[in-house]
Design an enzyme around this catalytic site. Structure first.
Site, PDB file in Angstrom:
ATOM      1  CB  VAL A 159      -5.062  -0.565   6.787  1.00 19.83           C
ATOM      2  CG1 VAL A 159      -4.437  -1.970   6.849  1.00 19.83           C
ATOM      3  CG2 VAL A 159      -5.838  -0.323   8.136  1.00 19.83           C
ATOM      4  CB  CYS A 160      -4.276   0.802   1.758  1.00 18.94           C
ATOM      5  SG  CYS A 160      -5.785  -0.125   1.555  1.00 18.94           S
ATOM      6  CB  THR A 161      -0.756   4.369   4.086  1.00 21.91           C
ATOM      7  OG1 THR A 161      -1.554   5.143   3.202  1.00 21.91           O
ATOM      8  CG2 THR A 161       0.402   5.353   4.076  1.00 21.91           C
TER       9      THR A 161
END
Length: 266
Positions: free
Chosen positions: A92-94
């Protein structure tokens, strides 16, 4: 024979003990602390700043992927979006940091700097950036700094942790939640959003609220639900009808306290 063997074993053990450096007693660590270098850093909830809308953004000096920064100096005379992500090399962070990277030209047009954060180190961040350039930026260079908050100083100052992880802040690596802070050139916090780790943010929403805040500051208006740039705005009730006509021209009166007008041109 057995006695001589036992004596030799005892002698060898004594030599080995002498050869080893003397063990240093482990100091009892107070609850809520972590060892940073040779010093203790205390995370006392009573010392945590109350970061609210309108409060001055806490300052800090920290390493980033673009070198050491003093946060207030980094802000300078611009707006800043400071946002945390739970951990490097996570899916998700990517997608999130890549989306902000793609939108950076839009933020640049609005005089807004971006800066990310997680509680991992600079080298980890730099390695992860290569993944984002491969997957989410379309090959474009990743062009804003990521804070290496391995000592969790910034996470503590801005309360970027869940309740569970805050209680473990004195231990090893803890993930931050998805916090967003919009900070203006006077170093005042203007917007705070917090998402759980499982839920990705909406980067277009961050851009939208920047537009709303900057327009409100410059033109003295308010923005209604779901407002987007260019749509009608609200005239604050504190402005009389005569003053509203002089300032905005034509407007609609839906209720005595609810009047709308065309969005002022910047």
């Amino acid at each position: 024979m057995l006695s001589r063997q036992l004596l030799r074993l005892s002698a060898n053990a004594s030599k080995a003990r002498c050869a080893r450096p003397m063990a240093i007693p482990r100091l009892a660590r107070p609850s809520g602390t972590q060892l940073v270098g040779r010093f203790y850093s205390t995370f006392n909830p009573k010392d945590q700043p109350r970061v609210r809308i309108g409060s001055t953004a806490p300052n800090f000096t920290v390493d980033t992927t673009e070198g050491e920064i003093d946060f207030h100096k980094y802000i300078g005379d611009q707006w800043v979006v400071l946002f945390s992500h739970p951990a490097d090399f996570t899916p998700v962070c990517t997608t999130e940091l890549g989306a902000f990277a793609r939108l950076k030209p839009e933020f640049d047009q609005r005089n807004v700097k971006l800066i990310g954060l997680s509680t991992e180190g600079v080298e980890s961040h730099k390695a992860w950036i290569k993944d984002m350039e491969d997957v989410t930026t379309g090959g474009a260079k990743f062009s804003y700094p990521i804070i290496a908050d391995s000592d969790k100083k910034v996470a503590f100052l801005y309360d970027m942790l869940s309740e569970e992880d805050f209680n473990k802040i004195g231990g090893g690596m803890v993930p931050t939640v998805r916090s967003v802070f919009v900070i203006d050139p006077s170093k005042k916090v203007r917007l705070i959003m917090t998402y759980p780790a499982s839920t990705g943010r909406n980067s277009a929403e961050v851009l939208r609220v920047v537009d709303a805040l900057q327009l409100a500051d410059s033109k003295g208006i308010a923005t209604p639900i779901d407002w987007s740039s260019g749509e009608d705005v609200i005239i604050p009730p504190s402005i009389s009808d005569d003053a509203a006509k002089a300032k905005f021209g034509e407007f609609k009166t839906l209720k005595s306290y609810l009047r709308t007008t065309k969005s002022p041109i910047e």
